[in-house]
Design a protein around this motif. Structure first.
Motif, PDB file in Angstrom:
ATOM      1  N   GLU A  34       6.026  10.270 -15.959  1.00  0.00           N
ATOM      2  CA  GLU A  34       7.413  10.752 -15.904  1.00  0.00           C
ATOM      3  C   GLU A  34       8.046  10.412 -14.564  1.00  0.00           C
ATOM      4  O   GLU A  34       9.208  10.040 -14.488  1.00  0.00           O
ATOM      5  N   ARG A  35       7.265  10.544 -13.489  1.00  0.00           N
ATOM      6  CA  ARG A  35       7.762  10.257 -12.153  1.00  0.00           C
ATOM      7  C   ARG A  35       6.582  10.116 -11.209  1.00  0.00           C
ATOM      8  O   ARG A  35       5.607  10.861 -11.309  1.00  0.00           O
ATOM      9  N   SER A  36       6.667   9.166 -10.291  1.00  0.00           N
ATOM     10  CA  SER A  36       5.594   8.971  -9.333  1.00  0.00           C
ATOM     11  C   SER A  36       5.818   9.837  -8.093  1.00  0.00           C
ATOM     12  O   SER A  36       6.904  10.384  -7.894  1.00  0.00           O
ATOM     13  N   ARG A  37       4.791   9.922  -7.250  1.00  0.00           N
ATOM     14  CA  ARG A  37       4.904  10.716  -6.027  1.00  0.00           C
ATOM     15  C   ARG A  37       5.712   9.997  -4.957  1.00  0.00           C
ATOM     16  O   ARG A  37       6.371  10.621  -4.138  1.00  0.00           O
ATOM     17  N   LEU A  38       5.639   8.651  -4.962  1.00  0.00           N
ATOM     18  CA  LEU A  38       6.267   7.853  -3.916  1.00  0.00           C
ATOM     19  C   LEU A  38       7.310   6.928  -4.526  1.00  0.00           C
ATOM     20  O   LEU A  38       7.325   6.694  -5.738  1.00  0.00           O
ATOM     21  N   CYS A  39       8.177   6.388  -3.666  1.00  0.00           N
ATOM     22  CA  CYS A  39       9.222   5.514  -4.186  1.00  0.00           C
ATOM     23  C   CYS A  39       9.495   4.359  -3.226  1.00  0.00           C
ATOM     24  O   CYS A  39       9.137   4.405  -2.049  1.00  0.00           O
ATOM     25  N   ARG A  40      10.146   3.349  -3.775  1.00  0.00           N
ATOM     26  CA  ARG A  40      10.621   2.204  -3.019  1.00  0.00           C
ATOM     27  C   ARG A  40      12.142   2.179  -3.081  1.00  0.00           C
ATOM     28  O   ARG A  40      12.743   2.845  -3.935  1.00  0.00           O
ATOM     29  N   PRO A  41      12.790   1.408  -2.198  1.00  0.00           N
ATOM     30  CA  PRO A  41      14.257   1.325  -2.245  1.00  0.00           C
ATOM     31  C   PRO A  41      14.750   0.855  -3.608  1.00  0.00           C
ATOM     32  O   PRO A  41      14.056   0.135  -4.329  1.00  0.00           O
ATOM     33  N   ALA A  42      15.975   1.254  -3.946  1.00  0.00           N
ATOM     34  CA  ALA A  42      16.529   0.928  -5.258  1.00  0.00           C
ATOM     35  C   ALA A  42      16.652  -0.572  -5.477  1.00  0.00           C
ATOM     36  O   ALA A  42      16.647  -1.042  -6.620  1.00  0.00           O
ATOM     37  N   ASP A  43      16.758  -1.340  -4.402  1.00  0.00           N
ATOM     38  CA  ASP A  43      16.896  -2.792  -4.532  1.00  0.00           C
ATOM     39  C   ASP A  43      15.560  -3.515  -4.383  1.00  0.00           C
ATOM     40  O   ASP A  43      15.514  -4.710  -4.096  1.00  0.00           O
ATOM     41  N   ALA A  59       9.971   1.223 -12.678  1.00  0.00           N
ATOM     42  CA  ALA A  59       8.855   1.452 -11.752  1.00  0.00           C
ATOM     43  C   ALA A  59       8.345   0.131 -11.203  1.00  0.00           C
ATOM     44  O   ALA A  59       8.543  -0.940 -11.793  1.00  0.00           O
ATOM     45  N   SER A  60       7.654   0.244 -10.068  1.00  0.00           N
ATOM     46  CA  SER A  60       7.085  -0.917  -9.393  1.00  0.00           C
ATOM     47  C   SER A  60       5.612  -0.643  -9.106  1.00  0.00           C
ATOM     48  O   SER A  60       5.283   0.417  -8.571  1.00  0.00           O
ATOM     49  N   PRO A  61       4.709  -1.550  -9.456  1.00  0.00           N
ATOM     50  CA  PRO A  61       3.277  -1.317  -9.190  1.00  0.00           C
ATOM     51  C   PRO A  61       2.935  -1.591  -7.732  1.00  0.00           C
ATOM     52  O   PRO A  61       3.478  -2.505  -7.107  1.00  0.00           O
ATOM     53  N   THR A  62       2.034  -0.818  -7.174  1.00  0.00           N
ATOM     54  CA  THR A  62       1.515  -1.054  -5.830  1.00  0.00           C
ATOM     55  C   THR A  62       0.178  -1.768  -5.929  1.00  0.00           C
ATOM     56  O   THR A  62      -0.278  -2.113  -7.023  1.00  0.00           O
ATOM     57  N   ARG A  63      -0.439  -1.970  -4.794  1.00  0.00           N
ATOM     58  CA  ARG A  63      -1.731  -2.653  -4.772  1.00  0.00           C
ATOM     59  C   ARG A  63      -2.747  -1.940  -5.661  1.00  0.00           C
ATOM     60  O   ARG A  63      -2.788  -0.708  -5.695  1.00  0.00           O
ATOM     61  N   CYS A  64      -3.560  -2.716  -6.365  1.00  0.00           N
ATOM     62  CA  CYS A  64      -4.597  -2.219  -7.279  1.00  0.00           C
ATOM     63  C   CYS A  64      -4.019  -1.632  -8.561  1.00  0.00           C
ATOM     64  O   CYS A  64      -4.737  -0.966  -9.317  1.00  0.00           O
ATOM     65  N   VAL A  65      -2.735  -1.834  -8.808  1.00  0.00           N
ATOM     66  CA  VAL A  65      -2.116  -1.414 -10.057  1.00  0.00           C
ATOM     67  C   VAL A  65      -1.574  -2.658 -10.759  1.00  0.00           C
ATOM     68  O   VAL A  65      -0.934  -3.504 -10.128  1.00  0.00           O
ATOM     69  N   LEU A  66      -1.827  -2.756 -12.052  1.00  0.00           N
ATOM     70  CA  LEU A  66      -1.378  -3.883 -12.847  1.00  0.00           C
ATOM     71  C   LEU A  66      -0.263  -3.423 -13.778  1.00  0.00           C
ATOM     72  O   LEU A  66      -0.409  -2.427 -14.488  1.00  0.00           O
ATOM     73  N   SER A 111       0.838  -1.205   0.000  1.00  0.00           N
ATOM     74  CA  SER A 111       0.000   0.000   0.000  1.00  0.00           C
ATOM     75  C   SER A 111       0.870   1.250   0.000  1.00  0.00           C
ATOM     76  O   SER A 111       2.054   1.213   0.333  1.00  0.00           O
ATOM     77  N   ALA A 112       0.237   2.367  -0.350  1.00  0.00           N
ATOM     78  CA  ALA A 112       0.955   3.639  -0.390  1.00  0.00           C
ATOM     79  C   ALA A 112       1.446   4.056   0.988  1.00  0.00           C
ATOM     80  O   ALA A 112       2.451   4.763   1.113  1.00  0.00           O
ATOM     81  N   SER A 113       0.758   3.616   2.044  1.00  0.00           N
ATOM     82  CA  SER A 113       1.141   4.022   3.395  1.00  0.00           C
ATOM     83  C   SER A 113       2.513   3.491   3.805  1.00  0.00           C
ATOM     84  O   SER A 113       3.123   4.019   4.729  1.00  0.00           O
ATOM     85  N   SER A 114       2.992   2.456   3.134  1.00  0.00           N
ATOM     86  CA  SER A 114       4.296   1.883   3.474  1.00  0.00           C
ATOM     87  C   SER A 114       5.437   2.497   2.678  1.00  0.00           C
ATOM     88  O   SER A 114       6.589   2.089   2.824  1.00  0.00           O
ATOM     89  N   LEU A 115       5.135   3.486   1.836  1.00  0.00           N
ATOM     90  CA  LEU A 115       6.136   4.080   0.958  1.00  0.00           C
ATOM     91  C   LEU A 115       6.569   5.449   1.461  1.00  0.00           C
ATOM     92  O   LEU A 115       5.955   6.023   2.369  1.00  0.00           O
ATOM     93  N   VAL A 116       7.618   5.981   0.851  1.00  0.00           N
ATOM     94  CA  VAL A 116       8.138   7.292   1.243  1.00  0.00           C
ATOM     95  C   VAL A 116       8.043   8.236   0.053  1.00  0.00           C
ATOM     96  O   VAL A 116       8.082   7.803  -1.100  1.00  0.00           O
ATOM     97  N   PRO A 117       7.913   9.556   0.301  1.00  0.00           N
ATOM     98  CA  PRO A 117       7.856  10.517  -0.809  1.00  0.00           C
ATOM     99  C   PRO A 117       9.136  10.491  -1.631  1.00  0.00           C
ATOM    100  O   PRO A 117      10.216  10.213  -1.117  1.00  0.00           O
ATOM    101  N   HIS A 118       8.983  10.781  -2.902  1.00  0.00           N
ATOM    102  CA  HIS A 118      10.133  10.825  -3.787  1.00  0.00           C
ATOM    103  C   HIS A 118      11.025  12.003  -3.420  1.00  0.00           C
ATOM    104  O   HIS A 118      10.567  13.112  -3.161  1.00  0.00           O
ATOM    105  N   THR A 119      12.329  11.771  -3.397  1.00  0.00           N
ATOM    106  CA  THR A 119      13.309  12.826  -3.195  1.00  0.00           C
ATOM    107  C   THR A 119      14.342  12.709  -4.299  1.00  0.00           C
ATOM    108  O   THR A 119      14.221  11.900  -5.212  1.00  0.00           O
ATOM    109  N   ASP A 120      15.378  13.526  -4.204  1.00  0.00           N
ATOM    110  CA  ASP A 120      16.442  13.440  -5.199  1.00  0.00           C
ATOM    111  C   ASP A 120      17.309  12.199  -5.003  1.00  0.00           C
ATOM    112  O   ASP A 120      18.142  11.873  -5.844  1.00  0.00           O
ATOM    113  N   ALA A 121      17.133  11.522  -3.868  1.00  0.00           N
ATOM    114  CA  ALA A 121      17.914  10.318  -3.617  1.00  0.00           C
ATOM    115  C   ALA A 121      17.469   9.192  -4.544  1.00  0.00           C
ATOM    116  O   ALA A 121      16.399   9.232  -5.143  1.00  0.00           O
TER     117      ALA A 121
END
Length: 408
Positions: free
Chosen positions: A250-259, A287-294, A220-230
């Protein structure tokens, strides 16, 4: 257009609030009608979006015959969203003058330069942060009219206001022109696909599982962090797709770790559904899909545009295959069973060659708009910085400690 170099003394900016103005100079109210009905001549919070009132275009003769009330909009008013997308605002033009606002819309009526400035101010980081603190969410995020009246804001001289208004209005107009042009370009590509499909009566249909690879997202989105320059991997949520006007991410609002696992490369379709239809967009970064995204990829890159327009033309079927009360959960298995028109490889390649210039134009316009958004954000941050300086200047100094008097 920095506030400190606009030719006006910095002290000419002042701190004030809406309720600091006399009633005859600043009138505020909210709508009188309930939301939820698409009546003619009605403006609700769903219509006030991205600085514009985007309601259906209706002739004056088709409007309701309701008597004028305090909630009747006048040209030059500022319509402010009070429910859900709190703080979004738009100036009322002649097109919507005489229309009636619903209860989810606040109305501000004042001198033109003040109203124009408030529209700009509500977009600044300072105003948004203040609204976030004031919003209540018993049912859905709501900003009360009393809170809006108390909202502090930095007010520059009229000349400075008009400079900011002209610059931001030109930026907004160009962004809106780009949006409308990109949408027309995509409509043309859709029309070409429909024309080709109507002529291909002998083309076969195939299950999507035989021409694509697909996987349902997790987390879910609640487990993610906002996108930064990192460094991080785009985590695509349904909201990212619902908010797009053109089918490119072009870019999502949230991100997951690079690995992170389950990462799809650029050129992957991300798909989400809701009752109003399916929303599909092509990624431009890993990119990586979250819940409810295919996540969906064609087996051959040359099938990209044919697949996109097939999916766009079958929006209702995609929603019908979704599960859940609000039709927002479509599984890879259900998706793969759906059938699409699939001509021979030569035809699909020809369609790619014909439609690719149209998508290139739409993507170029979207990229230009992102640059304009960055310029606008810089102006809004400059206004917030000026406001912060005023706040520091007005901050009271701590009282000096009292000297204790000892009696002999």
């Amino acid at each position: 257009m920095e506030a400190a170099t606009d030719g006006v003394a910095p002290e000419a900016w002042r701190r004030t609030a809406i309720d600091a103005f006399p009633r005859q100079a600043m009138f505020t109210t909210f709508g009188v009608l309930d939301d939820g009905s698409e009546q003619r001549g009605i403006v609700s919070s769903t219509h006030v979006r991205d600085g514009h009132i985007r309601s259906p275009r209706i002739d004056k003769s088709c409007q309701t015959d309701a008597r004028p009330s305090r909630a009747t909009l006048q040209e030059g008013d500022l319509a402010v969203v009070l429910v859900r997308r709190t703080g979004d605002a738009a100036l009322v033009t002649a097109q919507h003058a005489g229309w009636t606002a619903t209860r989810s819309v606040g109305i501000i009526r004042a001198d033109p330069h003040i109203v124009r400035w408030l529209r700009i101010w509500l977009q600044t980081p300072t105003a948004k942060a203040w609204i976030d603190e004031e919003v209540t969410a018993h049912v859905e995020p709501t900003l009360s009219l009393d809170s809006l009246r108390r909202m502090p804001f930095a007010l520059p001289p009229k000349g400075v206001i008009m400079k900011f208004h002209k610059a931001i209005s030109l930026i907004d107009a160009k962004i809106d022109l780009n949006r409308r042009t990109a949408l027309k370009t995509l409509e043309l590509a859709d029309a070409l696909h429909a024309d080709w499909t109507s002529e291909g009566a002998t083309w076969e249909t195939r299950p999507l599982g035989t021409v694509t690879s697909a996987r349902t997202g997790k987390g879910s989105a609640s487990s993610l962090v906002p996108h930064t320059d990192a460094q991080g991997i785009d985590a695509v949520t349904p909201t990212d797709l619902f908010d797009l006007s053109v089918p490119y991410i072009e870019r999502s609002r949230l991100c997951r770790p690079a690995d992170a696992s389950d990462v799809w490369g650029p050129g992957t379709f991300m798909l989400a559904t809701r009752p109003g239809g399916a929303h599909i967009a092509l990624t431009e970064r890993p990119a990586s899909p979250t819940r409810c995204v295919l996540a969906v990829r064609p087996l051959d890159v040359m099938d990209t545009w044919w697949l996109l327009h097939e999916l766009r033309s079958r929006s209702s079927a995609l929603v019908g295959a979704a599960q859940g009360q609000h039709a927002r959960e479509i599984s890879a298995r259900a998706f793969s069973r759906l059938k699409v028109t699939w001509p021979d490889a030569r035809t699909r390649t020809r369609f790619h060659e014909v439609s690719d210039p149209l998508h290139s134009m739409a993507r170029k316009l979207a990229m230009e708009s992102r640059t304009l958004y960055d310029l606008k954000d810089a102006l809004l941050r400059d206004i917030s910085a000026r406001s912060d300086v005023l706040s520091e200047e007005r901050a009271p100094e701590p009282a000096a400690p009292r000297r204790r008097v000892h009696s002999d």
